[in-house]
Write a protein that holds these residues in place. Structure first.
Motif, PDB file in Angstrom:
ATOM      1  N   MET A   1       4.700  16.595   5.572  1.00  0.00           N
ATOM      2  CA  MET A   1       4.873  15.117   7.054  1.00  0.00           C
ATOM      3  C   MET A   1       3.621  13.958   6.876  1.00  0.00           C
ATOM      4  O   MET A   1       4.662  13.004   7.087  1.00  0.00           O
ATOM      5  CB  MET A   1       5.000  15.467   7.853  1.00  0.00           C
ATOM      6  N   ASN A   2       2.596  14.887   6.931  1.00  0.00           N
ATOM      7  CA  ASN A   2       1.668  13.955   7.241  1.00  0.00           C
ATOM      8  C   ASN A   2       1.768  12.898   5.824  1.00  0.00           C
ATOM      9  O   ASN A   2       1.295  11.994   5.820  1.00  0.00           O
ATOM     10  CB  ASN A   2       0.359  14.473   7.425  1.00  0.00           C
ATOM     11  N   GLU A   3       1.974  12.825   5.079  1.00  0.00           N
ATOM     12  CA  GLU A   3       1.773  12.953   3.512  1.00  0.00           C
ATOM     13  C   GLU A   3       2.845  11.139   3.679  1.00  0.00           C
ATOM     14  O   GLU A   3       3.191  10.544   3.396  1.00  0.00           O
ATOM     15  CB  GLU A   3       2.021  13.591   2.525  1.00  0.00           C
ATOM     16  N   MET A   4       4.409  11.890   4.119  1.00  0.00           N
ATOM     17  CA  MET A   4       5.609  11.449   4.224  1.00  0.00           C
ATOM     18  C   MET A   4       4.663  10.794   5.557  1.00  0.00           C
ATOM     19  O   MET A   4       5.642   9.170   5.196  1.00  0.00           O
ATOM     20  CB  MET A   4       7.245  12.344   4.914  1.00  0.00           C
ATOM     21  N   PHE A   5       4.758  10.736   6.365  1.00  0.00           N
ATOM     22  CA  PHE A   5       4.190   9.332   7.476  1.00  0.00           C
ATOM     23  C   PHE A   5       3.072   8.408   6.981  1.00  0.00           C
ATOM     24  O   PHE A   5       3.584   7.384   6.753  1.00  0.00           O
ATOM     25  CB  PHE A   5       3.891   9.739   9.068  1.00  0.00           C
ATOM     26  N   LYS A   6       2.133   9.073   5.765  1.00  0.00           N
ATOM     27  CA  LYS A   6       1.431   7.906   5.381  1.00  0.00           C
ATOM     28  C   LYS A   6       1.778   7.182   4.645  1.00  0.00           C
ATOM     29  O   LYS A   6       1.889   5.762   4.134  1.00  0.00           O
ATOM     30  CB  LYS A   6       0.112   8.633   4.229  1.00  0.00           C
ATOM     31  N   VAL A   7       3.116   7.369   3.593  1.00  0.00           N
ATOM     32  CA  VAL A   7       3.519   6.559   2.296  1.00  0.00           C
ATOM     33  C   VAL A   7       4.214   5.489   3.561  1.00  0.00           C
ATOM     34  O   VAL A   7       4.386   4.014   2.787  1.00  0.00           O
ATOM     35  CB  VAL A   7       3.615   7.630   1.556  1.00  0.00           C
ATOM     36  N   ASP A   8       5.128   6.497   4.325  1.00  0.00           N
ATOM     37  CA  ASP A   8       5.858   5.719   5.036  1.00  0.00           C
ATOM     38  C   ASP A   8       5.013   4.278   5.847  1.00  0.00           C
ATOM     39  O   ASP A   8       5.552   2.842   5.607  1.00  0.00           O
ATOM     40  CB  ASP A   8       7.026   5.970   6.029  1.00  0.00           C
ATOM     41  N   GLN A   9       4.063   4.565   6.161  1.00  0.00           N
ATOM     42  CA  GLN A   9       2.894   3.927   6.831  1.00  0.00           C
ATOM     43  C   GLN A   9       2.463   2.739   5.957  1.00  0.00           C
ATOM     44  O   GLN A   9       2.448   0.794   6.230  1.00  0.00           O
ATOM     45  CB  GLN A   9       2.103   3.751   8.028  1.00  0.00           C
ATOM     46  N   ASP A  10       1.939   3.136   5.260  1.00  0.00           N
ATOM     47  CA  ASP A  10       1.561   2.099   4.049  1.00  0.00           C
ATOM     48  C   ASP A  10       2.908   1.052   2.968  1.00  0.00           C
ATOM     49  O   ASP A  10       2.119  -0.025   3.224  1.00  0.00           O
ATOM     50  CB  ASP A  10       1.332   2.665   2.328  1.00  0.00           C
ATOM     51  N   LEU A  11       4.145   1.221   3.172  1.00  0.00           N
ATOM     52  CA  LEU A  11       4.751   0.429   2.632  1.00  0.00           C
ATOM     53  C   LEU A  11       5.055  -0.615   4.002  1.00  0.00           C
ATOM     54  O   LEU A  11       5.640  -1.412   3.191  1.00  0.00           O
ATOM     55  CB  LEU A  11       6.053   1.589   2.411  1.00  0.00           C
ATOM     56  N   ARG A  12       5.698   0.300   4.600  1.00  0.00           N
ATOM     57  CA  ARG A  12       5.789  -0.716   5.642  1.00  0.00           C
ATOM     58  C   ARG A  12       4.301  -2.116   6.537  1.00  0.00           C
ATOM     59  O   ARG A  12       4.633  -3.347   6.307  1.00  0.00           O
ATOM     60  CB  ARG A  12       4.857  -0.050   7.426  1.00  0.00           C
ATOM     61  N   GLU A  13       3.072  -1.776   6.369  1.00  0.00           N
ATOM     62  CA  GLU A  13       1.852  -2.900   5.644  1.00  0.00           C
ATOM     63  C   GLU A  13       2.284  -3.716   5.073  1.00  0.00           C
ATOM     64  O   GLU A  13       2.733  -4.765   4.972  1.00  0.00           O
ATOM     65  CB  GLU A  13       0.394  -1.822   5.768  1.00  0.00           C
ATOM     66  N   GLU A  14       2.450  -2.941   3.946  1.00  0.00           N
ATOM     67  CA  GLU A  14       2.764  -3.919   2.618  1.00  0.00           C
ATOM     68  C   GLU A  14       4.255  -5.063   2.638  1.00  0.00           C
ATOM     69  O   GLU A  14       3.927  -6.028   2.700  1.00  0.00           O
ATOM     70  CB  GLU A  14       3.581  -3.265   1.542  1.00  0.00           C
TER      71      GLU A  14
ATOM     72  N   LYS B   1      12.341  -7.601  -2.288  1.00  0.00           N
ATOM     73  CA  LYS B   1      12.171  -6.312  -2.983  1.00  0.00           C
ATOM     74  C   LYS B   1      11.237  -4.894  -2.477  1.00  0.00           C
ATOM     75  O   LYS B   1      11.650  -3.814  -2.401  1.00  0.00           O
ATOM     76  CB  LYS B   1      11.148  -6.501  -4.603  1.00  0.00           C
ATOM     77  N   ILE B   2      10.616  -5.184  -1.761  1.00  0.00           N
ATOM     78  CA  ILE B   2       9.931  -4.327  -0.661  1.00  0.00           C
ATOM     79  C   ILE B   2      10.563  -3.474  -0.325  1.00  0.00           C
ATOM     80  O   ILE B   2      10.333  -2.539   0.620  1.00  0.00           O
ATOM     81  CB  ILE B   2       8.282  -4.743   0.029  1.00  0.00           C
ATOM     82  N   GLY B   3      11.046  -4.558   0.308  1.00  0.00           N
ATOM     83  CA  GLY B   3      12.631  -4.096   1.504  1.00  0.00           C
ATOM     84  C   GLY B   3      13.597  -3.052   1.279  1.00  0.00           C
ATOM     85  O   GLY B   3      13.432  -1.840   1.789  1.00  0.00           O
ATOM     86  N   LYS B   4      13.628  -3.211   0.033  1.00  0.00           N
ATOM     87  CA  LYS B   4      14.753  -2.387  -0.474  1.00  0.00           C
ATOM     88  C   LYS B   4      14.053  -0.982  -1.345  1.00  0.00           C
ATOM     89  O   LYS B   4      14.596   0.243  -1.028  1.00  0.00           O
ATOM     90  CB  LYS B   4      15.411  -2.993  -2.166  1.00  0.00           C
ATOM     91  N   LYS B   5      12.700  -1.152  -1.657  1.00  0.00           N
ATOM     92  CA  LYS B   5      12.037  -0.001  -1.841  1.00  0.00           C
ATOM     93  C   LYS B   5      11.771   0.757  -0.599  1.00  0.00           C
ATOM     94  O   LYS B   5      11.553   2.103  -1.069  1.00  0.00           O
ATOM     95  CB  LYS B   5      10.672  -0.160  -2.660  1.00  0.00           C
ATOM     96  N   TRP B   6      11.689  -0.186   0.446  1.00  0.00           N
ATOM     97  CA  TRP B   6      11.299   0.967   1.852  1.00  0.00           C
ATOM     98  C   TRP B   6      12.302   1.589   2.182  1.00  0.00           C
ATOM     99  O   TRP B   6      12.506   2.833   2.701  1.00  0.00           O
ATOM    100  CB  TRP B   6      10.154  -0.519   2.721  1.00  0.00           C
ATOM    101  N   GLU B   7      13.488   0.829   2.234  1.00  0.00           N
ATOM    102  CA  GLU B   7      14.511   1.269   2.555  1.00  0.00           C
ATOM    103  C   GLU B   7      14.615   2.447   1.885  1.00  0.00           C
ATOM    104  O   GLU B   7      15.313   3.660   2.093  1.00  0.00           O
ATOM    105  CB  GLU B   7      16.134   0.886   2.422  1.00  0.00           C
ATOM    106  N   GLU B   8      15.000   2.876   0.606  1.00  0.00           N
ATOM    107  CA  GLU B   8      15.521   3.439  -0.588  1.00  0.00           C
ATOM    108  C   GLU B   8      14.193   5.146  -0.388  1.00  0.00           C
ATOM    109  O   GLU B   8      14.247   5.546  -0.161  1.00  0.00           O
ATOM    110  CB  GLU B   8      15.018   3.338  -2.099  1.00  0.00           C
ATOM    111  N   LEU B   9      12.607   4.698   0.191  1.00  0.00           N
ATOM    112  CA  LEU B   9      11.926   5.680   0.811  1.00  0.00           C
ATOM    113  C   LEU B   9      13.151   6.439   2.008  1.00  0.00           C
ATOM    114  O   LEU B   9      12.590   7.922   1.752  1.00  0.00           O
ATOM    115  CB  LEU B   9      10.637   4.941   0.856  1.00  0.00           C
TER     116      LEU B   9
END
Length: 316
Positions: A140-153, A164-172
């Motif tokens: 769960m910690n890793e999932m949260f990190k990936v989510d937050q990294d993509l949010r920052e991007e 493009k980033i938004g679509k990637k984030w939605e898929e994630l």
């Protein structure tokens, strides 16, 4: 009755009793709500007893409730209950440092019971550490990190480059929510009971003071900031088992309704973390009652209480 039939009866009875126990968190919320309502009315001693009577009936209780119980018992100089609540808080993952910072608690730091707790604090904290699933917590910690990294991007890009980033984030988000549902079906919802409370050491955006397993809730919030299929029928069952905090369920549901554009069915609106026009307050209170939340009016009364921390005002 044959031995075989007797064994079958014993096994069936044991499983039924175990299942019934895991479903009984509706009475836990009733007890906590009695405590909160008593405190809102100024009946602090009654509130303390409602907390105590609720806690002693459950192996797992939520850290935020422990913290509020410590606050009110310290305010009322009830050292017997204070001793119990501090120990219970340590067993539920509330750090000794955070407990020691509670207002009105400094005057007890020379008392015998507090000295004993200081000596035993590490062994009490180990009970908490041994109770959680560290493998799922790590995931769960890793999932949260990936989510937050993509949010920052996403938010670091200028508007037209976010697509493009938004679509990637939605898929994630979609994949992560489905993974959380898999966890839920196999182990129960990855909430505080299963993975413990989030701490600052896990991610720089997390504060030690939230006393919450909020990471999966953030992922759900991001997923339901747009219309998506609801999993509320499954999540509702997890409230009854104590796996999913009722306020977290209300938070997820509010986002589903607010941003779902009526494209998918869901449990309904709770007016807990979102507001909507033309919502019937009586129907909202009916939904709140189903998951063990106090009414809108009772919540407003509780907001004026200064003695306890208002965790319900935080997003997760």
């Amino acid at each position: 009755m044959s031995i075989k039939r007797k064994l079958l009866f014993i096994i069936t009875f044991s499983l039924t009793a175990c299942f019934a126990f895991t479903q009984d968190y509706s009475s836990y919320y009733q007890g906590i709500n009695k405590a909160r309502k008593a405190i809102a009315l100024g009946n602090h001693k009654n509130g303390i007893e409602f907390y105590y009577e609720t806690f002693i009936r459950y192996d797992f209780v939520f850290a935020r409730d422990c913290y509020n119980a410590i606050e009110i018992s310290a305010f009322e100089n009830d050292t017997i209950r204070l001793n119990y609540f501090i120990r219970r808080g340590l067993k539920q993952g509330v750090s000794f440092q955070l407990i020691s910072s509670i207002k009105n608690l400094e005057k007890y730091q020379g008392a015998n019971f507090f000295t004993e707790i200081t000596i035993q604090k590490d062994s009490l904290a180990n009970i908490y550490l041994e109770s959680i699933n560290h493998e799922i917590r790590k995931e769960m910690n890793e999932m949260f990190k990936v989510d937050q990294d993509l949010r920052e991007e996403y938010y670091s890009r200028i508007l037209f480059r976010r697509i493009k980033i938004g679509k990637k984030w939605e898929e994630l988000n979609r994949n992560q929510v489905h993974r959380i549902i898999e966890m839920t079906r196999e182990h129960g919802f990855p909430g505080e009971k299963l993975i413990g409370i989030d701490t600052k050491a896990m991610h720089p955006k997390i504060g030690d003071y939230n006393l919450s397993a909020g990471m999966p809730i953030v992922i759900f919030i991001h997923h339901y900031s747009k219309p998506n299929t609801s999993f509320n029928s499954l999540l509702f069952e997890e409230i009854q088992k104590g796996n999913l905090y009722n306020e977290h369920f209300a938070t997820i549901s509010d986002f589903e309704v607010k941003f779902g554009k009526s494209k998918h069915s869901n449990f309904g609106f709770f007016s807990f973390k979102q507001t909507r026009k033309n919502e019937n307050p009586l129907k909202i209170d009916q939904r709140r009652k189903q998951i063990g939340l106090i009414t809108l009016e009772e919540e407003n009364s509780l907001k004026s209480v200064k003695i306890i921390s208002k965790f319900w005002n935080r997003l997760y």
